[in-house]
Design an enzyme around this catalytic site. Sequence first.
Site, PDB file in Angstrom:
ATOM      1  N   GLY A  19      28.867  33.477  41.273  1.00 44.75           N
ATOM      2  CA  GLY A  19      27.773  34.706  40.741  1.00 44.75           C
ATOM      3  C   GLY A  19      27.437  34.432  38.988  1.00 44.75           C
ATOM      4  O   GLY A  19      28.195  33.554  38.572  1.00 44.75           O
ATOM      5  N   ILE A  21      28.737  36.246  36.850  1.00 43.57           N
ATOM      6  CA  ILE A  21      30.104  36.157  36.008  1.00 43.57           C
ATOM      7  C   ILE A  21      30.913  35.082  36.484  1.00 43.57           C
ATOM      8  O   ILE A  21      31.538  34.474  35.592  1.00 43.57           O
ATOM      9  CB  ILE A  21      30.832  37.797  36.283  1.00 43.57           C
ATOM     10  CG1 ILE A  21      30.063  38.764  35.729  1.00 43.57           C
ATOM     11  CG2 ILE A  21      32.178  37.560  35.603  1.00 43.57           C
ATOM     12  CD1 ILE A  21      30.559  40.090  36.102  1.00 43.57           C
ATOM     13  N   ARG A  94      27.287  52.643  37.683  1.00 42.85           N
ATOM     14  CA  ARG A  94      28.313  51.881  38.420  1.00 42.85           C
ATOM     15  C   ARG A  94      28.499  52.464  39.709  1.00 42.85           C
ATOM     16  O   ARG A  94      29.142  51.698  40.717  1.00 42.85           O
ATOM     17  CB  ARG A  94      29.306  51.574  37.419  1.00 42.85           C
ATOM     18  CG  ARG A  94      29.299  50.743  36.255  1.00 42.85           C
ATOM     19  CD  ARG A  94      30.344  50.627  35.452  1.00 42.85           C
ATOM     20  NE  ARG A  94      30.177  49.798  34.168  1.00 42.85           N
ATOM     21  CZ  ARG A  94      29.827  50.390  33.053  1.00 42.85           C
ATOM     22  NH1 ARG A  94      29.630  51.709  32.885  1.00 42.85           N
ATOM     23  NH2 ARG A  94      29.652  49.481  31.991  1.00 42.85           N
ATOM     24  N   ASN A 101      29.994  47.314  47.517  1.00 38.77           N
ATOM     25  CA  ASN A 101      30.918  46.638  46.801  1.00 38.77           C
ATOM     26  C   ASN A 101      32.413  47.016  47.426  1.00 38.77           C
ATOM     27  O   ASN A 101      33.505  46.278  47.310  1.00 38.77           O
ATOM     28  CB  ASN A 101      31.209  46.910  45.126  1.00 38.77           C
ATOM     29  CG  ASN A 101      30.137  45.939  44.595  1.00 38.77           C
ATOM     30  OD1 ASN A 101      29.309  45.139  45.269  1.00 38.77           O
ATOM     31  ND2 ASN A 101      29.882  46.148  43.404  1.00 38.77           N
ATOM     32  N   SER A 125      34.815  43.626  39.830  1.00 35.14           N
ATOM     33  CA  SER A 125      33.720  44.262  40.706  1.00 35.14           C
ATOM     34  C   SER A 125      33.608  45.786  40.292  1.00 35.14           C
ATOM     35  O   SER A 125      34.857  46.518  40.424  1.00 35.14           O
ATOM     36  CB  SER A 125      34.010  43.878  42.063  1.00 35.14           C
ATOM     37  OG  SER A 125      34.136  42.720  42.278  1.00 35.14           O
ATOM     38  N   ASP A 157      35.216  46.388  27.511  1.00 35.68           N
ATOM     39  CA  ASP A 157      35.132  47.626  26.647  1.00 35.68           C
ATOM     40  C   ASP A 157      35.805  47.677  25.273  1.00 35.68           C
ATOM     41  O   ASP A 157      35.242  47.951  24.258  1.00 35.68           O
ATOM     42  CB  ASP A 157      35.514  48.991  27.429  1.00 35.68           C
ATOM     43  CG  ASP A 157      35.067  49.135  28.580  1.00 35.68           C
ATOM     44  OD1 ASP A 157      33.692  48.988  28.797  1.00 35.68           O
ATOM     45  OD2 ASP A 157      35.694  49.446  29.739  1.00 35.68           O
ATOM     46  N   ARG A 160      33.693  44.885  23.407  1.00 36.37           N
ATOM     47  CA  ARG A 160      32.553  45.511  22.638  1.00 36.37           C
ATOM     48  C   ARG A 160      32.777  46.492  21.565  1.00 36.37           C
ATOM     49  O   ARG A 160      32.277  46.407  20.476  1.00 36.37           O
ATOM     50  CB  ARG A 160      31.831  46.372  23.852  1.00 36.37           C
ATOM     51  CG  ARG A 160      30.999  45.538  24.661  1.00 36.37           C
ATOM     52  CD  ARG A 160      30.297  46.533  25.894  1.00 36.37           C
ATOM     53  NE  ARG A 160      29.508  45.735  26.738  1.00 36.37           N
ATOM     54  CZ  ARG A 160      29.448  45.869  27.937  1.00 36.37           C
ATOM     55  NH1 ARG A 160      30.007  46.785  28.669  1.00 36.37           N
ATOM     56  NH2 ARG A 160      28.717  45.308  28.776  1.00 36.37           N
ATOM     57  N   HIS A 185      36.578  52.878  33.298  1.00 35.55           N
ATOM     58  CA  HIS A 185      35.555  51.931  32.928  1.00 35.55           C
ATOM     59  C   HIS A 185      34.155  52.373  33.389  1.00 35.55           C
ATOM     60  O   HIS A 185      33.625  51.557  34.118  1.00 35.55           O
ATOM     61  CB  HIS A 185      35.964  50.271  33.321  1.00 35.55           C
ATOM     62  CG  HIS A 185      34.790  49.470  33.224  1.00 35.55           C
ATOM     63  ND1 HIS A 185      34.464  49.052  32.041  1.00 35.55           N
ATOM     64  CD2 HIS A 185      34.175  48.853  33.978  1.00 35.55           C
ATOM     65  CE1 HIS A 185      33.452  48.252  32.138  1.00 35.55           C
ATOM     66  NE2 HIS A 185      33.250  47.965  33.304  1.00 35.55           N
ATOM     67  N   MET A 236      31.097  39.276  29.914  1.00 32.71           N
ATOM     68  CA  MET A 236      32.015  39.800  30.873  1.00 32.71           C
ATOM     69  C   MET A 236      32.950  38.516  31.287  1.00 32.71           C
ATOM     70  O   MET A 236      34.113  38.797  31.400  1.00 32.71           O
ATOM     71  CB  MET A 236      31.439  40.337  32.073  1.00 32.71           C
ATOM     72  CG  MET A 236      32.378  40.900  33.260  1.00 32.71           C
ATOM     73  SD  MET A 236      33.513  42.143  32.544  1.00 32.71           S
ATOM     74  CE  MET A 236      35.136  41.227  32.921  1.00 32.71           C
TER      75      MET A 236
HETATM   76  P1  NAI Z   1      26.196  38.222  40.778  1.00 31.67           P
HETATM   77  O1  NAI Z   1      25.419  39.218  42.144  1.00 31.67           O
HETATM   78  O2  NAI Z   1      25.531  37.684  39.944  1.00 31.67           O
HETATM   79  O3  NAI Z   1      27.569  37.655  41.367  1.00 31.67           O
HETATM   80  C1  NAI Z   1      28.155  38.430  42.366  1.00 31.67           C
HETATM   81  C2  NAI Z   1      28.721  37.207  43.416  1.00 31.67           C
HETATM   82  O4  NAI Z   1      29.673  37.622  44.402  1.00 31.67           O
HETATM   83  C3  NAI Z   1      27.503  36.377  44.262  1.00 31.67           C
HETATM   84  O5  NAI Z   1      27.704  34.895  43.840  1.00 31.67           O
HETATM   85  C4  NAI Z   1      27.784  36.750  45.653  1.00 31.67           C
HETATM   86  O6  NAI Z   1      27.356  35.838  46.398  1.00 31.67           O
HETATM   87  C5  NAI Z   1      29.347  36.988  45.513  1.00 31.67           C
HETATM   88  N1  NAI Z   1      29.815  37.622  46.755  1.00 31.67           N
HETATM   89  C6  NAI Z   1      28.981  38.795  47.453  1.00 31.67           C
HETATM   90  N2  NAI Z   1      29.888  39.090  48.425  1.00 31.67           N
HETATM   91  C7  NAI Z   1      31.069  38.536  48.522  1.00 31.67           C
HETATM   92  C8  NAI Z   1      32.176  38.299  49.148  1.00 31.67           C
HETATM   93  N3  NAI Z   1      32.407  39.198  50.332  1.00 31.67           N
HETATM   94  N4  NAI Z   1      33.037  37.383  49.107  1.00 31.67           N
HETATM   95  C9  NAI Z   1      33.104  36.637  47.867  1.00 31.67           C
HETATM   96  N5  NAI Z   1      31.936  36.431  47.285  1.00 31.67           N
HETATM   97  C10 NAI Z   1      31.009  37.713  47.528  1.00 31.67           C
HETATM   98  O7  NAI Z   1      26.969  39.499  40.308  1.00 31.67           O
HETATM   99  P2  NAI Z   1      27.536  39.489  38.825  1.00 31.67           P
HETATM  100  O8  NAI Z   1      26.683  39.971  37.674  1.00 31.67           O
HETATM  101  O9  NAI Z   1      28.696  38.487  38.487  1.00 31.67           O
HETATM  102  O10 NAI Z   1      28.581  40.919  38.838  1.00 31.67           O
HETATM  103  C11 NAI Z   1      29.790  40.904  39.838  1.00 31.67           C
HETATM  104  C12 NAI Z   1      30.302  42.447  39.687  1.00 31.67           C
HETATM  105  O11 NAI Z   1      31.002  42.571  38.329  1.00 31.67           O
HETATM  106  C13 NAI Z   1      29.455  43.517  39.849  1.00 31.67           C
HETATM  107  O12 NAI Z   1      29.891  44.508  40.638  1.00 31.67           O
HETATM  108  C14 NAI Z   1      29.242  43.939  38.410  1.00 31.67           C
HETATM  109  O13 NAI Z   1      28.968  45.551  38.616  1.00 31.67           O
HETATM  110  C15 NAI Z   1      30.643  43.775  37.955  1.00 31.67           C
HETATM  111  N6  NAI Z   1      30.728  43.798  36.684  1.00 31.67           N
HETATM  112  C16 NAI Z   1      32.097  44.316  35.959  1.00 31.67           C
HETATM  113  C17 NAI Z   1      32.181  44.512  34.711  1.00 31.67           C
HETATM  114  C18 NAI Z   1      33.397  44.914  33.943  1.00 31.67           C
HETATM  115  O14 NAI Z   1      33.522  45.191  32.764  1.00 31.67           O
HETATM  116  N7  NAI Z   1      34.409  45.195  34.754  1.00 31.67           N
HETATM  117  C19 NAI Z   1      31.161  43.811  33.654  1.00 31.67           C
HETATM  118  C20 NAI Z   1      29.766  43.483  34.289  1.00 31.67           C
HETATM  119  C21 NAI Z   1      29.581  43.409  35.718  1.00 31.67           C
END
Ligand code: NAI
Length: 335
Positions: A19, A21, A94, A101, A125, A157, A160, A185, A236
């Site tokens: 994904g 991140i 979120r 999720n 996540s 956080d 940033r 968060h 991230m």
């Molecule tokens: P993305 O959609 O680009 O990537 C998510 C990946 O998870 C995809 O490759 C998808 O195929 C995979 N995925 C989906 N279901 C799955 C499963 N059952 N098993 C394994 N992999 C699976 O999303 P992105 O941008 O990478 O964000 C991922 C998460 O991180 C989101 O929930 C987002 O809100 C969260 N996030 C958390 C932050 C934090 O500060 N903790 C900051 C930014 C995002």
Amino acid sequence: MSPAPEHNSVKVVVCGAAGGIGQPLSLLLKQSDLISHLALFDVVNAAGVAADLSHINTKSKVTGHGRESMDEALQGAHTVVIPAGVPRKPGMTRDDLFKINAGIIRDLAEGVAKNCPDAFVLVISNPVNSTVPIVAEVLKKHGIFNPKKVFGISTLDVVRSSRFVSEVIPSVDPKSTRVTVVGGHSGVTIVPILSQIPGHASLTQEQIDALTHRIQYGGDEVVKAKDGAGSATLSMAFAGARFTNVILEATVAGKAGLVESTYVNLAADSSASTQAFREKTQLDYFALDVEFGREGVSKIHALPKVSAYEQTLLDAAIPELKANIEKGASFITAA
Ligand code: NAI
């Protein structure tokens, strides 16, 4: 000259590794000498990302695992980092992500319980305020929950905060100034303790308001700028790698005294002060500065002295956080 100290190295799994991140996070982790095996799990394209990263000339072996080989990915893992799931689109909070999720996180936690019950679990996540209780409740159901080993990564956080503060107080070096961020968060649950930063006295209340709001809603800046293409991924990944490296430095290399703010179960520190805080807030989870040792949490630092303004932020954070925690925990306990 004495030889360089020998470190052990361990298996780390990234779940959601293909994904937004997951890819840059895996790239950054490929650079760690404390990792001998980087296992990349995703329901799409894990093999491609793994093949690409496996050509980088660092020590770790890289393997890719699709849906059918989750167990193989997780077996024997020392640390599991979870950025799997869907990110926000403009207009979403979120908490709006919970429906999708929550189930993904539950299934991954089941995989951890089955394949690597002793692993450190680092949750990215969203909504982190709720997904961490989901992981904990699944592990509790299996009788293997260790609060010293499960974390919500709130490091973005902190990252940033250091950056945004340095834009307002020129004497602040963003790299070396660590701002303590407590609470949770998301939105109002993110409480940066700016009153503890050197140079804070030079800030006007207007500047403090603006900085606090920018830290609480910094994620929205990125969601808006990406205009439907997702949320923060690169910053991230940087934050996620920083936190994962702290865990590895403390638990694998045995480095003492490392501290990061992280969202943690307050049972991880049985000291009277942490338990009094838990009693007072009636919250089981809270982001605080945590010191790490070989076993994970070695000490949860007390809430720093807060200003009257920060106390009002905490008063707003606590009920929201309580609802988020209950929502996550009951997703498992009421199922
Ligand atoms: P993305 O959609 O680009 O990537 C998510 C990946 O998870 C995809 O490759 C998808 O195929 C995979 N995925 C989906 N279901 C799955 C499963 N059952 N098993 C394994 N992999 C699976 O999303 P992105 O941008 O990478 O964000 C991922 C998460 O991180 C989101 O929930 C987002 O809100 C969260 N996030 C958390 C932050 C934090 O500060 N903790 C900051 C930014 C995002």
